[in-house]
Design an enzyme around this catalytic site. Structure first.
Site, PDB file in Angstrom:
ATOM      1  N   GLU A 147       2.090 119.316  74.967  1.00 20.10           N
ATOM      2  CA  GLU A 147       0.975 119.842  74.218  1.00 20.10           C
ATOM      3  C   GLU A 147       0.527 121.278  74.658  1.00 20.10           C
ATOM      4  OE1 GLU A 147      -2.728 120.558  72.243  1.00 20.10           O
ATOM      5  OE2 GLU A 147      -2.366 120.607  74.527  1.00 20.10           O
ATOM      6  N   ASP A 150       0.435 116.263  79.715  1.00 19.83           N
ATOM      7  CA  ASP A 150       0.732 117.338  80.550  1.00 19.83           C
ATOM      8  C   ASP A 150      -0.626 118.259  80.574  1.00 19.83           C
ATOM      9  OD1 ASP A 150       0.626 117.964  77.743  1.00 19.83           O
ATOM     10  OD2 ASP A 150       1.544 119.948  78.262  1.00 19.83           O
TER      11      ASP A 150
HETATM   12  N1  BES Z   1      -7.413 119.485  73.736  1.00 19.54           N
HETATM   13  C1  BES Z   1      -7.079 121.174  73.615  1.00 19.54           C
HETATM   14  C2  BES Z   1      -7.648 121.423  71.940  1.00 19.54           C
HETATM   15  C3  BES Z   1      -9.001 121.560  71.910  1.00 19.54           C
HETATM   16  C4  BES Z   1     -10.013 121.606  72.935  1.00 19.54           C
HETATM   17  C5  BES Z   1      -9.710 121.335  70.556  1.00 19.54           C
HETATM   18  C6  BES Z   1     -11.494 121.478  72.654  1.00 19.54           C
HETATM   19  C7  BES Z   1     -10.931 121.226  70.315  1.00 19.54           C
HETATM   20  C8  BES Z   1     -11.948 121.390  71.410  1.00 19.54           C
HETATM   21  C9  BES Z   1      -5.532 121.272  73.493  1.00 19.54           C
HETATM   22  O1  BES Z   1      -5.248 120.721  74.632  1.00 19.54           O
HETATM   23  C10 BES Z   1      -5.259 122.643  73.588  1.00 19.54           C
HETATM   24  O2  BES Z   1      -5.729 123.144  74.599  1.00 19.54           O
HETATM   25  N2  BES Z   1      -4.668 123.131  72.571  1.00 19.54           N
HETATM   26  C11 BES Z   1      -4.198 124.601  72.731  1.00 19.54           C
HETATM   27  C12 BES Z   1      -3.132 124.849  71.561  1.00 19.54           C
HETATM   28  C13 BES Z   1      -1.750 124.871  71.958  1.00 19.54           C
HETATM   29  C14 BES Z   1      -0.842 124.759  70.924  1.00 19.54           C
HETATM   30  C15 BES Z   1      -1.325 125.200  73.342  1.00 19.54           C
HETATM   31  C16 BES Z   1      -5.475 125.511  72.313  1.00 19.54           C
HETATM   32  O3  BES Z   1      -6.395 125.198  71.811  1.00 19.54           O
HETATM   33  O4  BES Z   1      -5.533 126.750  72.929  1.00 19.54           O
HETATM   34 MN    MN Z   2      -5.786 118.722  74.969  1.00 16.72          MN
HETATM   35 MN    MN Z   3      -5.357 121.781  76.557  1.00 14.55          MN
END
Ligand code: BES
Ligand code: MN
Ligand code: MN
Length: 457
Positions: free
Chosen positions: A152, A88
């Site tokens: 995610e 997603d």
């Molecule tokens: N891939 C990201 C997280 C990320 C990005 C980790 C860059 C380290 C470096 C992931 O898809 C993401 O966006 N996670 C969200 C949290 C989620 C619970 C919606 C975030 O970090 O905001």
């Molecule tokens: Mn991600």
């Molecule tokens: Mn992300």
């Protein structure tokens, strides 16, 4: 390995075109208008895993979007790698800021521009192509399982249940995730930590309906102004989060650990220039790398209320709202922070308005060990393909499943991301460099090989 190199060289173009096809599917999990696209994307992922050589692939329904599970078990005595990723993507808006359509990928200056190019389609797909490389060249050395989810970006609400109900099937020796960034291709790095998250929504209500701001303004509290005052009070003069108890459980780093963290290459002038800012901002007493890596923070993600259309409308709005998230560090609990935040907001709300606070989603921080076999295998794989040892860093983003895997399955993760912090994740013009994509596909098979070798002792 020459056979890998040859195979990847011969199939380079196809590897790219397949990713571009995947990027054309607008699998935006946050927007129900895209529900069938998300579903279709799961089916394409399943198909691709089968073509790559997985021998069992299944679309596992959840209460939300399905999880694609696939595996290639060659020899039960081999170590098993569980690859996690997500198909997603974030919503693409604001659309007008994209130079080309978010779901019409283009290659420009050696980069793929599209929503999901880096986060996370481009990155999990490297694992699919790495599997294909090893399968077709008969050089697998580990069993591999894939778990690619579709929720995610909206908090992985149904993932915990899936993992709990499929403990046996998900059994593995390590979780391997490519969904994080490297410092740069000249300075390859491995993230050794992720922050947790507590995501809240606050709604302030004043009068029972929108009012004429001339007739009532100045005599009735304006919820938009009150909300702004409340939000402004959430940081103190040192830019620390001003919620009682917020820092109580924060794991502090030793000065040696802080020194090591700050030794990572980082050019603050470049950083400011890239972002178009004159000055950085943040908690007093900490560097930029510390502020995003090891300190908890509070951000306003969005704020709305009243009239925002074209021209002017004189109105005193009935309601105003904000989405506020807090990034958490090891030892903080997202549930506890949600509670502290809610209590504090209620306490600072003046009597002239009412407030509603809702927790949207959350997750815990995670740190990954650097002395494990898996970390050492990743370190050696990167050293092999980049010619340089990767620098351990602490990332600012969140992948709540990492803490869940540890809690439910007892398995640690390795965060072998090949993105860059300025790949415009969640922003307009998301990109992924072709170089990074191919480098990932090249590196992952070495991880398998070294992990197998090192596991034998
Ligand atoms: N891939 C990201 C997280 C990320 C990005 C980790 C860059 C380290 C470096 C992931 O898809 C993401 O966006 N996670 C969200 C949290 C989620 C619970 C919606 C975030 O970090 O905001
Ligand atoms: Mn991600
Ligand atoms: Mn992300």
């Amino acid at each position: 390995m020459q056979a890998w190199k040859d195979f990847q060289e011969q199939n380079k173009e196809r590897f790219l075109n397949e990713l571009l096809d995947l990027l054309r599917i607008p699998s935006v999990s946050a927007d129900s208008a895209h529900a069938s696209d998300v579903q279709q994307c799961a089916e394409v992922v399943m198909q691709r895993l089968l073509e790559a050589g997985a021998d069992k692939v299944e679309i596992c329904p959840t209460k939300g979007y399905p999880i694609v599970y696939g595996e290639k078990i060659t020899d039960p005595s081999w170590p098993t790698i569980l690859v996690y990723g997500h198909y997603d993507v974030q919503p693409p808006d604001p659309l007008e800021l994209w130079h080309s359509g978010p779901f019409e990928p283009v290659i420009k200056d050696g980069r793929i521009y599209a929503r999901g190019a880096c986060d996370d389609k481009g990155q999990f797909y490297m694992h699919v192509k790495a599997l294909e490389t090893m399968a077709k060249t008969h050089s697998l050395s580990c069993n591999v399982k894939f778990m690619i989810e579709g929720e995610e970006e909206v908090g992985s609400e149904n993932l915990g249940t899936f993992v709990t109900e499929n403990k046996e099937r998900l059994k593995a020796d390590v979780v391997l995730i490519s969904d994080t960034s490297m410092i740069s291709m000249e300075h390859p790095s491995l993230e050794t930590g992720l922050r947790g998250l507590a995501y809240m929504e606050v709604e302030v209500t004043g009068p029972n309906r929108d009012l004429h701001s001339g007739v009532y303004g100045g005599a009735v509290a304006n919820p938009a102004a009150i909300l702004c005052q409340m939000i402004a009070s959430l940081h103190d003069a040192d830019n620390r989060v001003n919620i009682p108890g917020f820092y109580d459980d924060v794991a502090e780093l030793s000065s040696a650990e802080r020194t090591a963290l700050n030794e990572a290459p980082f050019d603050i002038e470049e950083y400011k220039k890239d972002l178009g800012i004159h000055e950085v901002w943040g908690e007093k007493g900490y560097t930029t790398l510390e502020r995003t890596g090891i300190r908890p923070t509070l951000e306003v993600n969005g704020i709305w209320g009243g009239y925002t259309g074209e021209g002017a409308k004189t109105v005193l709005p009935s309601k105003a709202s904000a989405k506020i998230s807090m990034r958490l560090v090891p030892n903080q609990s997202s549930k506890k922070i949600e509670k502290l935040f809610t209590e504090h907001i209620k306490k600072i709300t003046p009597d002239c308005v009412t407030v509603k606070v809702k927790a949207l989603h959350g997750g815990e921080a995670a740190v990954t060990p650097t002395d494990s076999i898996a970390y050492r295998a990743a370190d050696k794989a990167i050293e092999t393909t980049f010619g340089k040892k990767p620098i351990p860093t602490r990332g600012g983003g969140s992948i709540p499943i990492v803490a869940l895997f540890e809690e439910i399955l007892g398995i640690k993760s390795v965060l072998m991301g090949f993105g860059l912090d300025n790949d415009n994740l969640h922003s307009p013009n998301e990109k992924f460099d072709l170089f990074n994509y191919y480098k990932g596909i090249e590196t992952i098979p070495y991880f398998h090989r070294y992990f197998a070798e090192m596991s034998k002792g």
